[in-house]
Design a protein around this motif. Structure first.
Motif, PDB file in Angstrom:
ATOM      1  N   LYS A 115       0.820  -1.212   0.000  1.00 31.80           N
ATOM      2  CA  LYS A 115       0.000   0.000   0.000  1.00 31.80           C
ATOM      3  C   LYS A 115       0.854   1.262   0.000  1.00 31.80           C
ATOM      4  O   LYS A 115       0.350   2.357  -0.262  1.00 31.80           O
ATOM      5  N   TYR A 116       2.147   1.108   0.299  1.00 33.40           N
ATOM      6  CA  TYR A 116       3.053   2.256   0.282  1.00 33.40           C
ATOM      7  C   TYR A 116       3.801   2.391  -1.046  1.00 33.40           C
ATOM      8  O   TYR A 116       4.566   3.325  -1.236  1.00 33.40           O
ATOM      9  N   ILE A 117       3.607   1.437  -1.949  1.00 33.60           N
ATOM     10  CA  ILE A 117       4.280   1.469  -3.244  1.00 33.60           C
ATOM     11  C   ILE A 117       3.473   2.314  -4.218  1.00 33.60           C
ATOM     12  O   ILE A 117       2.280   2.089  -4.408  1.00 33.60           O
ATOM     13  N   ASP A 118       4.138   3.273  -4.830  1.00 33.86           N
ATOM     14  CA  ASP A 118       3.488   4.185  -5.777  1.00 33.86           C
ATOM     15  C   ASP A 118       3.839   3.745  -7.195  1.00 33.86           C
ATOM     16  O   ASP A 118       5.013   3.633  -7.552  1.00 33.86           O
ATOM     17  N   ASP A 119       2.805   3.498  -8.007  1.00 37.68           N
ATOM     18  CA  ASP A 119       3.031   3.068  -9.381  1.00 37.68           C
ATOM     19  C   ASP A 119       3.091   4.235 -10.362  1.00 37.68           C
ATOM     20  O   ASP A 119       3.302   4.026 -11.562  1.00 37.68           O
ATOM     21  N   GLY A 120       2.911   5.445  -9.871  1.00 33.91           N
ATOM     22  CA  GLY A 120       2.851   6.601 -10.759  1.00 33.91           C
ATOM     23  C   GLY A 120       4.190   7.274 -10.990  1.00 33.91           C
ATOM     24  O   GLY A 120       5.256   6.752 -10.658  1.00 33.91           O
ATOM     25  N   ASP A 121       4.124   8.503 -11.525  1.00 32.22           N
ATOM     26  CA  ASP A 121       5.326   9.262 -11.875  1.00 32.22           C
ATOM     27  C   ASP A 121       5.788  10.204 -10.756  1.00 32.22           C
ATOM     28  O   ASP A 121       6.901  10.746 -10.837  1.00 32.22           O
ATOM     29  N   THR A 123       9.945   3.119  -2.611  1.00 34.22           N
ATOM     30  CA  THR A 123       8.491   3.255  -2.619  1.00 34.22           C
ATOM     31  C   THR A 123       7.928   3.491  -4.021  1.00 34.22           C
ATOM     32  O   THR A 123       6.762   3.845  -4.177  1.00 34.22           O
ATOM     33  N   SER A 124       8.754   3.309  -5.042  1.00 37.08           N
ATOM     34  CA  SER A 124       8.298   3.508  -6.419  1.00 37.08           C
ATOM     35  C   SER A 124       8.465   2.214  -7.204  1.00 37.08           C
ATOM     36  O   SER A 124       9.571   1.677  -7.329  1.00 37.08           O
ATOM     37  N   LEU A 175      16.585   9.797  -0.901  1.00 37.41           N
ATOM     38  CA  LEU A 175      16.666   9.287  -2.272  1.00 37.41           C
ATOM     39  C   LEU A 175      16.398   7.784  -2.308  1.00 37.41           C
ATOM     40  O   LEU A 175      15.613   7.299  -3.128  1.00 37.41           O
ATOM     41  N   LEU A 176      17.024   7.055  -1.397  1.00 39.86           N
ATOM     42  CA  LEU A 176      16.840   5.606  -1.367  1.00 39.86           C
ATOM     43  C   LEU A 176      15.409   5.234  -0.975  1.00 39.86           C
ATOM     44  O   LEU A 176      14.854   4.251  -1.491  1.00 39.86           O
ATOM     45  N   MET A 177      14.804   6.004  -0.090  1.00 39.83           N
ATOM     46  CA  MET A 177      13.417   5.749   0.296  1.00 39.83           C
ATOM     47  C   MET A 177      12.481   5.990  -0.885  1.00 39.83           C
ATOM     48  O   MET A 177      11.500   5.244  -1.080  1.00 39.83           O
TER      49      MET A 177
END
Length: 270
Positions: free
Chosen positions: A7-13, A47-48, A41-43
């Motif tokens: 739920k914390y992973i963002d699939d967008g730009d 999350t992307s 930066l690593l975070m």
């Protein structure tokens, strides 16, 4: 647990833009804030989904310890870091190194003192590091993402297959024994060391080490055509900078040393 993480992973730009902005910011950040920005930066990568995919593809089969050892170039009393030239290798190298800083496996200030030391202080050293590795990392990641988008399948009708082009001949190899190649790489490092001692501008130093990286890589690959191209670029950076005549002479001598094996490799006769 997996669903909680997802739920914390963002699939967008959005995280991609944040990643690019953080990379840009690092070129001007004070050293006291550097480790925090590296963690951010690593975070952002973590999350992307898009950034994760790029990094995972680049990391396949990549040996960071071997790459770090190969990137260490002796320049006088110190070492200079010449990161990999290949886009995916650069991504894997940079992310692994930033992660090593983040978990304290490598002390950031000690690293800067060894590879990016400057009489102008640690803030300037970190800026040199950011320009030589973090900004190229950003460009490499964005290029990977753009490349993936360009090759994505579309809903357009399938076109007739294009004729298969004939395979290109292999790039001519330079006649450089291992000992000669090692000597040339050492001479490239000596020229970089002498140029750095003249306190060039950050832009001049960045250009010098960028082209030197490509020249070293071309020598390692024995790629005759690429050596010609990178040597021309290396000489051009030296000529364009405000460097003493002795440095131009060293560059000319290096060019002359390379000329004979390259002439033989590409079949050119004087």
């Amino acid at each position: 647990m997996i669903s909680d993480i997802n739920k914390y992973i963002d699939d967008g730009d959005k995280p991609v833009k944040e990643f690019a902005q953080i990379c840009d910011d690092m070129a001007n950040v004070k050293f006291i804030m550097a480790e925090r920005r590296i963690s951010e930066l690593l975070m952002t990568v973590a999350t992307s989904s898009k950034l994760q995919r790029v990094v995972a593809d680049a990391a396949k089969g990549f040996d960071f310890r071997a790459a770090l050892a190969g990137a260490r170039i002796k320049t006088g009393r110190r070492f200079t870091l010449l990161p990999p030239v290949g886009r995916r290798d650069l991504i894997a190298f940079a992310i692994n190194l930033l992660y090593a800083f983040d978990i304290r496996a490598v002390a950031l200030q000690d690293f800067l003192d060894e590879y990016y030391w400057s009489s102008n202080g640690v803030n300037f050293s970190f800026s040199l590091f950011a320009h030589s590795l973090v900004l190229p990392l950003k460009n490499a990641v964005l290029e990977e993402l753009n490349g993936a988008a360009d090759t994505a399948p579309t809903s357009e009708p399938v076109k007739a297959a294009e004729p298969v082009p004939e395979p290109k001949p292999a790039a001519p190899k330079a006649d450089l024994p291992d000992e000669a190649a090692a000597d040339i790489i050492e001479r490239i490092a000596d020229i970089c060391d002498a140029a750095a001692a003249e306190n060039p501008s950050p832009g001049e130093k960045r250009d010098l080490y960028t082209v030197a990286t490509g020249l070293v890589d071309s020598v390692k690959k024995r790629d005759a055509a690429l050596i010609r191209t990178m040597m021309a670029g290396f000489s051009g950076v030296i000529r364009a900078g405000d460097f003493p005549e002795t440095l131009l002479e060293k560059c000319a001598e290096l060019d002359e040393t390379l000329n004979q094996p390259l002439t033989l490799a590409v079949g050119v006769r004087k």
